[in-house]
Design a protein around this motif. Structure first.
Motif, PDB file in Angstrom:
ATOM      1  N   VAL A  91     -15.727   9.530 -16.755  1.00  0.00           N
ATOM      2  CA  VAL A  91     -14.823   8.734 -15.921  1.00  0.00           C
ATOM      3  C   VAL A  91     -14.928   9.226 -14.480  1.00  0.00           C
ATOM      4  O   VAL A  91     -14.721  10.405 -14.198  1.00  0.00           O
ATOM      5  N   VAL A  92     -15.265   8.312 -13.583  1.00  0.00           N
ATOM      6  CA  VAL A  92     -15.398   8.644 -12.164  1.00  0.00           C
ATOM      7  C   VAL A  92     -14.253   8.004 -11.398  1.00  0.00           C
ATOM      8  O   VAL A  92     -13.955   6.812 -11.569  1.00  0.00           O
ATOM      9  N   ALA A  93     -13.601   8.788 -10.559  1.00  0.00           N
ATOM     10  CA  ALA A  93     -12.522   8.291  -9.704  1.00  0.00           C
ATOM     11  C   ALA A  93     -12.607   8.992  -8.363  1.00  0.00           C
ATOM     12  O   ALA A  93     -13.299  10.004  -8.210  1.00  0.00           O
ATOM     13  N   THR A  94     -11.888   8.454  -7.397  1.00  0.00           N
ATOM     14  CA  THR A  94     -11.836   9.105  -6.089  1.00  0.00           C
ATOM     15  C   THR A  94     -10.489   9.761  -5.830  1.00  0.00           C
ATOM     16  O   THR A  94     -10.337  10.475  -4.851  1.00  0.00           O
ATOM     17  N   VAL A  95      -9.504   9.501  -6.707  1.00  0.00           N
ATOM     18  CA  VAL A  95      -8.200  10.152  -6.602  1.00  0.00           C
ATOM     19  C   VAL A  95      -7.746  10.573  -7.997  1.00  0.00           C
ATOM     20  O   VAL A  95      -7.949   9.855  -8.975  1.00  0.00           O
ATOM     21  N   SER A  96      -7.107  11.735  -8.091  1.00  0.00           N
ATOM     22  CA  SER A  96      -6.691  12.258  -9.397  1.00  0.00           C
ATOM     23  C   SER A  96      -5.600  11.417 -10.025  1.00  0.00           C
ATOM     24  O   SER A  96      -5.491  11.341 -11.253  1.00  0.00           O
ATOM     25  N   THR A  97      -4.788  10.771  -9.197  1.00  0.00           N
ATOM     26  CA  THR A  97      -3.695   9.962  -9.736  1.00  0.00           C
ATOM     27  C   THR A  97      -4.199   8.700 -10.432  1.00  0.00           C
ATOM     28  O   THR A  97      -3.455   8.060 -11.166  1.00  0.00           O
ATOM     29  N   LEU A 117      -1.151  -9.815 -13.222  1.00  0.00           N
ATOM     30  CA  LEU A 117      -2.210  -8.818 -13.341  1.00  0.00           C
ATOM     31  C   LEU A 117      -1.843  -7.607 -12.509  1.00  0.00           C
ATOM     32  O   LEU A 117      -1.637  -7.710 -11.296  1.00  0.00           O
ATOM     33  N   ASN A 118      -1.749  -6.439 -13.146  1.00  0.00           N
ATOM     34  CA  ASN A 118      -1.579  -5.185 -12.428  1.00  0.00           C
ATOM     35  C   ASN A 118      -2.964  -4.680 -12.032  1.00  0.00           C
ATOM     36  O   ASN A 118      -3.791  -4.396 -12.892  1.00  0.00           O
ATOM     37  N   ALA A 119      -3.213  -4.548 -10.740  1.00  0.00           N
ATOM     38  CA  ALA A 119      -4.565  -4.260 -10.242  1.00  0.00           C
ATOM     39  C   ALA A 119      -4.842  -2.782 -10.039  1.00  0.00           C
ATOM     40  O   ALA A 119      -5.929  -2.435  -9.585  1.00  0.00           O
ATOM     41  N   CYS A 120      -3.893  -1.904 -10.372  1.00  0.00           N
ATOM     42  CA  CYS A 120      -4.073  -0.490 -10.046  1.00  0.00           C
ATOM     43  C   CYS A 120      -3.845   0.411 -11.247  1.00  0.00           C
ATOM     44  O   CYS A 120      -2.764   0.393 -11.849  1.00  0.00           O
ATOM     45  N   SER A 121      -4.844   1.229 -11.570  1.00  0.00           N
ATOM     46  CA  SER A 121      -4.741   2.149 -12.697  1.00  0.00           C
ATOM     47  C   SER A 121      -3.715   3.247 -12.464  1.00  0.00           C
ATOM     48  O   SER A 121      -3.132   3.771 -13.415  1.00  0.00           O
ATOM     49  N   SER A 122      -3.481   3.614 -11.224  1.00  0.00           N
ATOM     50  CA  SER A 122      -2.540   4.698 -10.928  1.00  0.00           C
ATOM     51  C   SER A 122      -1.121   4.363 -11.358  1.00  0.00           C
ATOM     52  O   SER A 122      -0.322   5.260 -11.628  1.00  0.00           O
ATOM     53  N   ASP A 179       0.805  -1.215   0.000  1.00  0.00           N
ATOM     54  CA  ASP A 179       0.000   0.000   0.000  1.00  0.00           C
ATOM     55  C   ASP A 179       0.841   1.270   0.000  1.00  0.00           C
ATOM     56  O   ASP A 179       0.302   2.373  -0.127  1.00  0.00           O
ATOM     57  N   SER A 180       2.166   1.134   0.099  1.00  0.00           N
ATOM     58  CA  SER A 180       3.016   2.325  -0.020  1.00  0.00           C
ATOM     59  C   SER A 180       3.096   2.810  -1.466  1.00  0.00           C
ATOM     60  O   SER A 180       3.403   3.984  -1.705  1.00  0.00           O
ATOM     61  N   LEU A 181       2.820   1.939  -2.433  1.00  0.00           N
ATOM     62  CA  LEU A 181       2.909   2.334  -3.836  1.00  0.00           C
ATOM     63  C   LEU A 181       1.908   3.442  -4.147  1.00  0.00           C
ATOM     64  O   LEU A 181       2.276   4.502  -4.663  1.00  0.00           O
ATOM     65  N   LEU A 182       0.641   3.200  -3.838  1.00  0.00           N
ATOM     66  CA  LEU A 182      -0.375   4.210  -4.112  1.00  0.00           C
ATOM     67  C   LEU A 182      -0.191   5.436  -3.226  1.00  0.00           C
ATOM     68  O   LEU A 182      -0.374   6.571  -3.668  1.00  0.00           O
ATOM     69  N   ALA A 183       0.210   5.217  -1.977  1.00  0.00           N
ATOM     70  CA  ALA A 183       0.434   6.347  -1.068  1.00  0.00           C
ATOM     71  C   ALA A 183       1.524   7.263  -1.620  1.00  0.00           C
ATOM     72  O   ALA A 183       1.401   8.498  -1.574  1.00  0.00           O
ATOM     73  N   ASP A 184       2.577   6.677  -2.166  1.00  0.00           N
ATOM     74  CA  ASP A 184       3.674   7.489  -2.699  1.00  0.00           C
ATOM     75  C   ASP A 184       3.274   8.188  -3.993  1.00  0.00           C
ATOM     76  O   ASP A 184       3.692   9.329  -4.240  1.00  0.00           O
ATOM     77  N   VAL A 185       2.460   7.528  -4.815  1.00  0.00           N
ATOM     78  CA  VAL A 185       1.961   8.171  -6.038  1.00  0.00           C
ATOM     79  C   VAL A 185       1.070   9.354  -5.674  1.00  0.00           C
ATOM     80  O   VAL A 185       1.177  10.444  -6.268  1.00  0.00           O
ATOM     81  N   ARG A 186       0.193   9.167  -4.699  1.00  0.00           N
ATOM     82  CA  ARG A 186      -0.686  10.255  -4.281  1.00  0.00           C
ATOM     83  C   ARG A 186       0.109  11.414  -3.684  1.00  0.00           C
ATOM     84  O   ARG A 186      -0.183  12.583  -3.943  1.00  0.00           O
ATOM     85  N   ALA A 187       1.123  11.103  -2.895  1.00  0.00           N
ATOM     86  CA  ALA A 187       1.924  12.156  -2.267  1.00  0.00           C
ATOM     87  C   ALA A 187       2.676  12.973  -3.319  1.00  0.00           C
ATOM     88  O   ALA A 187       2.789  14.202  -3.200  1.00  0.00           O
ATOM     89  N   ALA A 188       3.166  12.295  -4.352  1.00  0.00           N
ATOM     90  CA  ALA A 188       3.908  12.982  -5.410  1.00  0.00           C
ATOM     91  C   ALA A 188       2.987  13.613  -6.446  1.00  0.00           C
ATOM     92  O   ALA A 188       3.402  14.492  -7.198  1.00  0.00           O
ATOM     93  N   GLY A 189       1.750  13.117  -6.506  1.00  0.00           N
ATOM     94  CA  GLY A 189       0.813  13.604  -7.508  1.00  0.00           C
ATOM     95  C   GLY A 189       1.030  13.005  -8.877  1.00  0.00           C
ATOM     96  O   GLY A 189       0.411  13.433  -9.865  1.00  0.00           O
TER      97      GLY A 189
END
Length: 219
Positions: free
Chosen positions: A113-119, A72-77, A36-46
């Motif tokens: 397109v609906v998302a909850t995070v911009s990344t 399978l890569n499970a994350c669009s970010s 879960d640090s992967l998405l957290a770091d992407v969000r922090a960096a934008g």
């Protein structure tokens, strides 16, 4: 036995994909790698960073060493990192949202397109536009961030997350031909949406179907 390794950037994508694998590929062995640090770091960096891409490479390299038949890569970010890693990892890699993006422009030129995070929103929009261009289609994409929903989910308030996202979907439905849900975690809302004037696409079912097709083609 077919071995599938799924790389997750958070725990919320594990269960929806587990359900789909159980339905579509019950005889496969599914191994989940969650960081879960992967998405957290992407969000922090934008944005997607080289450091995150390198860690993603390490996980997919490990999946290859584990004898995975497919990854399978499970994350669009982090999906755009996968485009590069496909040239570095011998094991075939499927992006969970790629089949969904391909289907979207076939259903209409006005895509919401609906998302909850911009990344997640931004790479999903780019993917949809690229897939439409590959098919020679012109699309108009309307972007929608369901503000506050992701923070609610992280706080354990799934009901608030669901309410925010559902209201965003319903409002957008009157302005587009098809709606794309940019995150795996949003897919569980689809059955409860009721009757809408446009189709709503989510990635777990089509993503796992894409894994199945890729394995069949490789057989």
């Amino acid at each position: 036995m077919t071995k599938i390794v799924v790389v997750h950037t958070g725990p919320v994508t594990v269960e929806p994909l587990k359900v789909q694998f159980a339905e579509q590929m019950p005889d496969a062995r599914v191994v989940n790698i969650v960081d879960d640090s992967l998405l957290a770091d992407v969000r922090a960096a934008g944005r997607l960073t080289p450091e995150v891409s390198r860690r993603l490479y390490a996980y997919m390299s490990s999946a290859q060493d584990m004898g995975a038949d497919i990854i399978l890569n499970a994350c669009s970010s982090v999906g755009e990192a996968t485009d590069v890693l496909r040239g570095l990892i011998r094991t075939p890699i499927v992006k969970v949202d790629e089949a969904m993006a391909e289907a979207a422009s076939a259903l209409g030129a006005r895509i919401g397109v609906v998302a909850t995070v911009s990344t997640t929103l931004e790479p999903t929009v780019r993917l949809i536009r690229r897939k439409a261009a590959e098919e020679g289609r012109e699309v108009d994409v309307t972007e929608c961030i369901a503000q506050g929903a992701f923070d609610a989910l992280l706080a354990g308030d799934a009901a608030r997350h669901d309410d925010i996202v559902t209201r965003a979907i319903i409002e957008l439905a009157g302005h587009v031909d098809v709606i794309v849900l940019a995150q795996v975690s949003m897919a569980r809302l689809v059955p409860a949406l009721g009757s809408l004037p446009v189709p709503v696409l989510s990635s777990p079912q089509s993503g796992v179907a894409a894994v199945r097709r890729a394995l069949t083609g490789a057989a």
